[in-house]
Write a protein that holds these residues in place. Sequence first.
Motif, PDB file in Angstrom:
ATOM      1  N   UNK A  29       1.008  -1.329   0.071  1.00  0.00           N
ATOM      2  CA  UNK A  29      -0.066  -0.117   0.030  1.00  0.00           C
ATOM      3  C   UNK A  29       1.073   1.279  -0.151  1.00  0.00           C
ATOM      4  N   UNK A  30       1.928   1.325   0.831  1.00  0.00           N
ATOM      5  CA  UNK A  30       2.907   2.382   0.959  1.00  0.00           C
ATOM      6  C   UNK A  30       3.506   2.477  -0.493  1.00  0.00           C
ATOM      7  N   UNK A  31       4.031   1.578  -1.019  1.00  0.00           N
ATOM      8  CA  UNK A  31       4.783   1.376  -2.286  1.00  0.00           C
ATOM      9  C   UNK A  31       3.531   1.990  -3.436  1.00  0.00           C
ATOM     10  N   UNK A  32       2.410   1.516  -3.492  1.00  0.00           N
ATOM     11  CA  UNK A  32       1.414   2.091  -4.351  1.00  0.00           C
ATOM     12  C   UNK A  32       1.154   3.355  -4.164  1.00  0.00           C
ATOM     13  N   UNK A  39       4.081   9.263  -9.578  1.00  0.00           N
ATOM     14  CA  UNK A  39       4.018   9.630 -10.793  1.00  0.00           C
ATOM     15  C   UNK A  39       2.882  11.020 -11.029  1.00  0.00           C
ATOM     16  N   UNK A  40       2.252  11.171 -10.074  1.00  0.00           N
ATOM     17  CA  UNK A  40       1.643  12.642 -10.015  1.00  0.00           C
ATOM     18  C   UNK A  40       2.809  13.633  -9.960  1.00  0.00           C
ATOM     19  N   UNK A  41       3.892  13.613  -9.284  1.00  0.00           N
ATOM     20  CA  UNK A  41       4.919  14.495  -9.079  1.00  0.00           C
ATOM     21  C   UNK A  41       5.519  14.500 -10.583  1.00  0.00           C
ATOM     22  N   UNK A  42       5.883  13.333 -11.146  1.00  0.00           N
ATOM     23  CA  UNK A  42       6.238  13.096 -12.623  1.00  0.00           C
ATOM     24  C   UNK A  42       5.613  14.090 -13.486  1.00  0.00           C
TER      25      UNK A  42
END
Length: 172
Positions: A29-32, A39-42
């Motif tokens: 969950x943490x990794x997700x 991905x949002x930051x990217x």
Amino acid sequence: MFLEERVDQLEILAVDQGKQIEIIAKGLATITTDMQRGFADVKQQQAKMNKELTLVKHQVAEVTINLSEFRIEVNQKFNRIETKFDKIDEKFDKIDEKFDKIDEKFDKIDEKFDKIDEKFDKIDEKFDKIDEKFDKIDERFDKMDERFDKMDERFDRMDQKFDDLITLIKSK
């Protein structure tokens, strides 16, 4: 007892595996979540980079326009400079022509001086000849003077003789 021990062991093992599954689930969950945030930051960074890229493209376009204007301005200046150099070349050509004319005049003057020198040489020769003639005339005059001196002596002797003769005649 053996079965009970085995069941206890299995229960312990099941609890342990349950804990491990919970840890793995939390980690997943943490990794997700981290991945989604990443991905949002990217995506945000990509959007920001796209904006910056667009800005850079606009700046490059402006620089290109400025460069084009600068090239046009430089070409115009070079054209003006070339025109000035052409005018200067024309002036140098005129100056060269004038120098050529002056050289021709000097050549003519040199020729005239050469002719004058020749005439002076001829006049010098004539003067030399005249000097020679005068020298000859001087020699003749000297000879004539000698003759006249001799004649004077003769006349003096003759005069003396005449005087002597007259005295002798008077005395007789």
